[in-house]
Design an enzyme around this catalytic site. Sequence first.
Site, mmCIF file in Angstrom:
data_model
loop_
_atom_site.group_PDB
_atom_site.id
_atom_site.type_symbol
_atom_site.label_atom_id
_atom_site.label_comp_id
_atom_site.label_asym_id
_atom_site.label_seq_id
_atom_site.Cartn_x
_atom_site.Cartn_y
_atom_site.Cartn_z
ATOM 1 N N ASP A 118 8.251 27.675 58.107
ATOM 2 C CA ASP A 118 6.980 28.385 57.963
ATOM 3 C C ASP A 118 7.223 29.904 58.042
ATOM 4 O O ASP A 118 7.703 30.419 59.056
ATOM 5 C CB ASP A 118 6.047 27.938 59.101
ATOM 6 C CG ASP A 118 4.656 28.540 58.995
ATOM 7 O OD1 ASP A 118 4.482 29.533 58.257
ATOM 8 O OD2 ASP A 118 3.747 28.017 59.661
ATOM 9 N N ASP A 141 -0.904 29.089 47.887
ATOM 10 C CA ASP A 141 -1.895 28.009 47.782
ATOM 11 C C ASP A 141 -3.293 28.616 47.863
ATOM 12 O O ASP A 141 -3.606 29.324 48.822
ATOM 13 C CB ASP A 141 -1.686 26.998 48.911
ATOM 14 C CG ASP A 141 -0.316 26.346 48.819
ATOM 15 O OD1 ASP A 141 -0.126 25.485 47.958
ATOM 16 O OD2 ASP A 141 0.579 26.748 49.600
ATOM 17 N N LYS A 145 -11.548 25.151 48.370
ATOM 18 C CA LYS A 145 -12.810 24.772 49.035
ATOM 19 C C LYS A 145 -13.132 25.731 50.163
ATOM 20 O O LYS A 145 -12.231 26.092 50.944
ATOM 21 C CB LYS A 145 -12.691 23.361 49.613
ATOM 22 C CG LYS A 145 -12.597 22.307 48.533
ATOM 23 C CD LYS A 145 -12.552 20.927 49.140
ATOM 24 C CE LYS A 145 -12.402 19.900 48.031
ATOM 25 N NZ LYS A 145 -11.740 18.690 48.474
ATOM 26 N N ASP A 177 -3.773 33.156 40.452
ATOM 27 C CA ASP A 177 -4.584 32.839 39.270
ATOM 28 C C ASP A 177 -5.987 32.386 39.695
ATOM 29 O O ASP A 177 -6.719 31.831 38.892
ATOM 30 C CB ASP A 177 -3.910 31.749 38.423
ATOM 31 C CG ASP A 177 -3.727 30.458 39.188
ATOM 32 O OD1 ASP A 177 -3.881 30.456 40.433
ATOM 33 O OD2 ASP A 177 -3.433 29.423 38.549
ATOM 34 N N LYS A 213 6.521 28.955 33.737
ATOM 35 C CA LYS A 213 5.970 27.868 32.921
ATOM 36 C C LYS A 213 4.516 27.619 33.300
ATOM 37 O O LYS A 213 3.631 27.489 32.466
ATOM 38 C CB LYS A 213 6.774 26.582 33.205
ATOM 39 C CG LYS A 213 7.715 26.204 32.102
ATOM 40 C CD LYS A 213 8.320 24.840 32.355
ATOM 41 C CE LYS A 213 9.550 24.944 33.225
ATOM 42 N NZ LYS A 213 10.131 23.729 33.720
ATOM 43 N N GLU A 215 2.419 29.660 34.701
ATOM 44 C CA GLU A 215 1.531 30.768 34.343
ATOM 45 C C GLU A 215 1.254 30.773 32.838
ATOM 46 O O GLU A 215 0.130 31.009 32.395
ATOM 47 C CB GLU A 215 2.187 32.077 34.771
ATOM 48 C CG GLU A 215 1.248 33.244 34.763
ATOM 49 C CD GLU A 215 1.885 34.459 35.423
ATOM 50 O OE1 GLU A 215 2.909 34.321 36.111
ATOM 51 O OE2 GLU A 215 1.337 35.548 35.233
HETATM 52 C C1 LIG Z 1 1.216 27.095 44.868
HETATM 53 S S1 LIG Z 1 2.873 27.155 45.363
HETATM 54 C C2 LIG Z 1 3.503 28.523 44.428
HETATM 55 C C3 LIG Z 1 4.995 28.521 44.339
HETATM 56 C C4 LIG Z 1 5.675 29.670 43.602
HETATM 57 N N1 LIG Z 1 5.522 30.931 44.313
HETATM 58 C C5 LIG Z 1 5.176 29.809 42.188
HETATM 59 O O1 LIG Z 1 4.714 30.879 41.815
HETATM 60 O O2 LIG Z 1 5.307 28.822 41.434
HETATM 61 C C6 LIG Z 1 2.804 27.815 47.012
HETATM 62 C C7 LIG Z 1 4.042 27.469 47.810
HETATM 63 O O3 LIG Z 1 3.992 28.162 49.050
HETATM 64 C C8 LIG Z 1 4.560 27.342 50.051
HETATM 65 N N2 LIG Z 1 4.039 27.835 51.340
HETATM 66 C C9 LIG Z 1 2.747 27.935 51.708
HETATM 67 N N3 LIG Z 1 2.636 28.442 52.942
HETATM 68 C C10 LIG Z 1 3.904 28.695 53.363
HETATM 69 C C11 LIG Z 1 4.437 29.218 54.561
HETATM 70 N N4 LIG Z 1 3.645 29.588 55.567
HETATM 71 N N5 LIG Z 1 5.773 29.331 54.678
HETATM 72 C C12 LIG Z 1 6.588 28.945 53.649
HETATM 73 N N6 LIG Z 1 6.139 28.431 52.487
HETATM 74 C C13 LIG Z 1 4.805 28.306 52.344
HETATM 75 C C14 LIG Z 1 4.104 25.938 49.676
HETATM 76 O O4 LIG Z 1 4.940 24.940 50.213
HETATM 77 C C15 LIG Z 1 4.164 25.998 48.143
HETATM 78 O O5 LIG Z 1 5.388 25.523 47.666
#
Ligand SMILES: C[S@@+](CC[C@H](N)C(=O)[O-])C[C@H]1O[C@@H](n2cnc3c(N)ncnc32)[C@H](O)[C@@H]1O
Length: 233
Positions: A118, A141, A145, A177, A213, A215
């Site tokens: 984390d 992420d 919601k 996005d 990809k 995006e």
């Molecule tokens: C929606 S994905 C986007 C991934 C990548 N940056 C992209 O542009 O394709 C968000 C990623 O952030 C990771 N993530 C979210 N919170 C995190 C945290 N506190 N520490 C490490 N990774 C985290 C999730 O596991 C996920 O793989």
Amino acid sequence: MSDESNTPESVPYPRGIRSYVRRAGRTTVGQAKALETLGPRFMVKYQAQPADLAQVFGREAPTILEIGFGMGEATAHIAGLMPEKNFLCCEVHPPGVGALLKRIGEQGLENIRIVEHDAVEVLDHMLAPEVLAGVHIFFPDPWHKARHNKRRLVQPHFVAKLLPRLASGGYIHCATDWEPYAQQMLEVLSAEPQLENTAEGFAPRPEYRPLTKFENRGIRLGHGVWDVVFRKK
Ligand SMILES: C[S@@+](CC[C@H](N)C(=O)[O-])C[C@H]1O[C@@H](n2cnc3c(N)ncnc32)[C@H](O)[C@@H]1O
């Protein structure tokens, strides 16, 4: 806010609220092989004390923290473009870690280290003051919601943790996005007196951030993407 009065550990963060869910996902044979062969060299174990980054990377260089690299497509591209910088990359999704290791092997990258942990805890405990030259948070992420909005990463308490770890002149680059989250990023970062916006509002996509990809698919479907880039004074 000064480092003395507001260390990352002292910033209240909602306990137990995480910005991610541990998703199921299979690690492919190629990713597993990369983990086995490249993991020992390129993965750094999380530790609850400040790490010596010069030792971790085997050299002194400006270090960029990437939070949530997913499958590492943008990470590997940017690290390849900027061999003079170190990239400390956090992700909690094991197949993503395998995927980035595989790219490191395929592209012969030397300047990435991965922490499978984390990133909020990494900021809290593993980074010394002002060690970062930049932070990349690409497509975090979105937690669409309303009842989940509190899980979004880019919030005032998170930025308050991040700022003491950023050197003066260092930058925070976020992309999303999801327009409501883009607005939130802009508001949260604009409200921080130690930061200045590098653009008027949203920034043009910096050239180093590739169109992934994911995006490109969004763009084909007519979705927008917003970048925000702020610099620490
Ligand atoms: C929606 S994905 C986007 C991934 C990548 N940056 C992209 O542009 O394709 C968000 C990623 O952030 C990771 N993530 C979210 N919170 C995190 C945290 N506190 N520490 C490490 N990774 C985290 C999730 O596991 C996920 O793989």
